[in-house]
Design an enzyme around this catalytic site. Structure first.
Site, mmCIF file in Angstrom:
data_model
loop_
_atom_site.group_PDB
_atom_site.id
_atom_site.type_symbol
_atom_site.label_atom_id
_atom_site.label_comp_id
_atom_site.label_asym_id
_atom_site.label_seq_id
_atom_site.Cartn_x
_atom_site.Cartn_y
_atom_site.Cartn_z
ATOM 1 N N ILE A 22 0.717 -1.423 0.275
ATOM 2 C CA ILE A 22 0.024 -0.258 -0.147
ATOM 3 C C ILE A 22 0.839 1.181 -0.066
ATOM 4 O O ILE A 22 1.994 1.119 0.450
ATOM 5 C CB ILE A 22 -0.844 0.230 1.552
ATOM 6 C CG1 ILE A 22 -2.225 0.534 0.961
ATOM 7 C CG2 ILE A 22 0.062 0.058 2.884
ATOM 8 C CD1 ILE A 22 -3.057 1.058 1.795
ATOM 9 N N GLY A 25 4.542 2.843 -12.061
ATOM 10 C CA GLY A 25 6.059 4.142 -12.068
ATOM 11 C C GLY A 25 7.122 4.211 -9.905
ATOM 12 O O GLY A 25 6.397 3.526 -9.319
ATOM 13 N N CYS A 33 4.217 0.566 1.955
ATOM 14 C CA CYS A 33 4.093 0.045 1.429
ATOM 15 C C CYS A 33 4.418 -1.721 2.550
ATOM 16 O O CYS A 33 5.442 -1.992 2.247
ATOM 17 C CB CYS A 33 5.825 -0.122 0.548
ATOM 18 S SG CYS A 33 6.147 1.438 0.325
#
Length: 234
Positions: free
Chosen positions: A95, A176, A194
Site C-alpha cells: 500500500i 512507476g 509499503c
C-alpha cells in the site's frame, strides 16, 4: 531489422484522479502490446512507442496485487470523511499514498527497446531519483530487499522518500514512482507504507527545510532519466 525506439513521449497530465489516470495508462500499455502482437503475428518490424507521464493525484491510497488490506488503517467511512480514494490495483508492492505536492512518474516503456531486465529497470528508476536528490544535497540510498529510495539506511532513522511499484507484461511497463516533494506526510499515518512497519516516510521539503518548485524537480528527473536510460524524451 527493426531499429529500437529510444524516444519517449512526455505527457504532463497535471492534477488528475487516480482511476482516470490508471485507465489512460492501460490504454497506452495496450497500444504498445497491440503493436508487438501485430509484429509477431504478421512478421512485421513496426516500432513500438514509449511514454512517460507526470501526474499529481488528489488524495488516494493504492494497494498492490500482493498487498495486505490490513495495512490500510482506515475503514470505508473514515476514508469518505477524509476525502481519500482507495483502489486495489495491478502493480507489485503493497500500500502507498499519493497526494498533492508529490511527483508521480509513470514510464510506459517497451523494454525490448532498451534492455530485458526488470531488476535493472527498477534499479535504474531508483538511480534516477538518487541523482535528483543529490542535486539538493540529499543522500538517497537503496535498502536491501526494499524497493524505492531511502535515507539513512541501516540506522534507526531510516526513512523512505520515494516509492516504486510497477507492472510488466511482454516487457512493457506501467505504474512507476512517487517522489515526496512538498507532500503532507500526515496521510501516511493512516497506512503501514509499503507494508513495512517501524520505518518512517519523509519528503524533500522536510529534509531541506523549505518548499521546492515542483516544475524544477520534474526537469531534473527528466534530465537524469535520459542519462540513466540513455534515451531522448520528446
Amino acid at each position: 531489422m527493426k531499429k529500437n525506439n529510444k524516444n519517449i513521449h512526455l505527457q504532463d497530465l497535471g492534477t488528475k484522479e487516480y482511476k482516470e489516470t490508471w485507465n489512460y495508462q492501460e490504454e497506452l500499455f495496450d497500444k504498445i502490446i497491440q503493436v508487438k502482437r501485430k509484429n509477431r503475428n504478421e512478421n512485421l518490424n513496426l516500432q513500438t512507442p514509449n511514454y512517460f507521464l507526470f501526474v499529481e493525484h488528489p488524495h488516494v491510497y493504492t494497494l498492490g496485487k500482493s498487498g495486505d488490506l490490513n495495512n490500510l488503517l482506515l475503514n470505508q467511512n473514515q476514508l469518505k470523511e477524509k476525502g481519500i480514494a482507495f483502489h486495489k490495483i495491478n502493480r507489485g508492492g503493497d500500500i502507498t499514498y499519493h497526494g498533492f505536492g508529490q511527483i508521480v512518474g509513470y514510464p510506459i516503456l517497451d523494454l525490448d527497446n532498451f534492455f530485458n531486465d526488470i531488476g535493472k529497470y527498477m534499479r535504474s528508476l531508483e538511480e534516477t531519483i538518487i541523482r535528483v536528490l543529490a542535486e539538493y544535497g540529499i543522500k538517497g540510498e537503496r535498502s536491501k530487499g526494499e524497493t524505492g529510495v531511502w535515507l539513512d539506511v541501516g540506522t534507526p532513522f531510516a526513512r523512505k522518500i520515494c516509492a516504486l511499484g510497477v507492472r510488466t507484461s511482454r516487457w512493457v511497463t506501467m505504474h512507476g514512482f512517487a517522489l515526496n516533494v512538498n507532500t503532507n506526510l500526515g496521510y501516511f499515518d493512516h497506512i503501514i507504507p509499503c507494508g513495512i512497519r517501524g520505518k518512517a516516510v519523509t519528503s524533500m521539503e522536510v529534509e531541506i527545510g523549505r518548499k521546492l518548485k515542483v516544475e524544477e524537480v520534474k526537469s531534473k528527473i527528466l534530465k537524469h532519466f535520459e542519462d540513466v536510460f540513455e534515451v531522448k524524451i520528446v
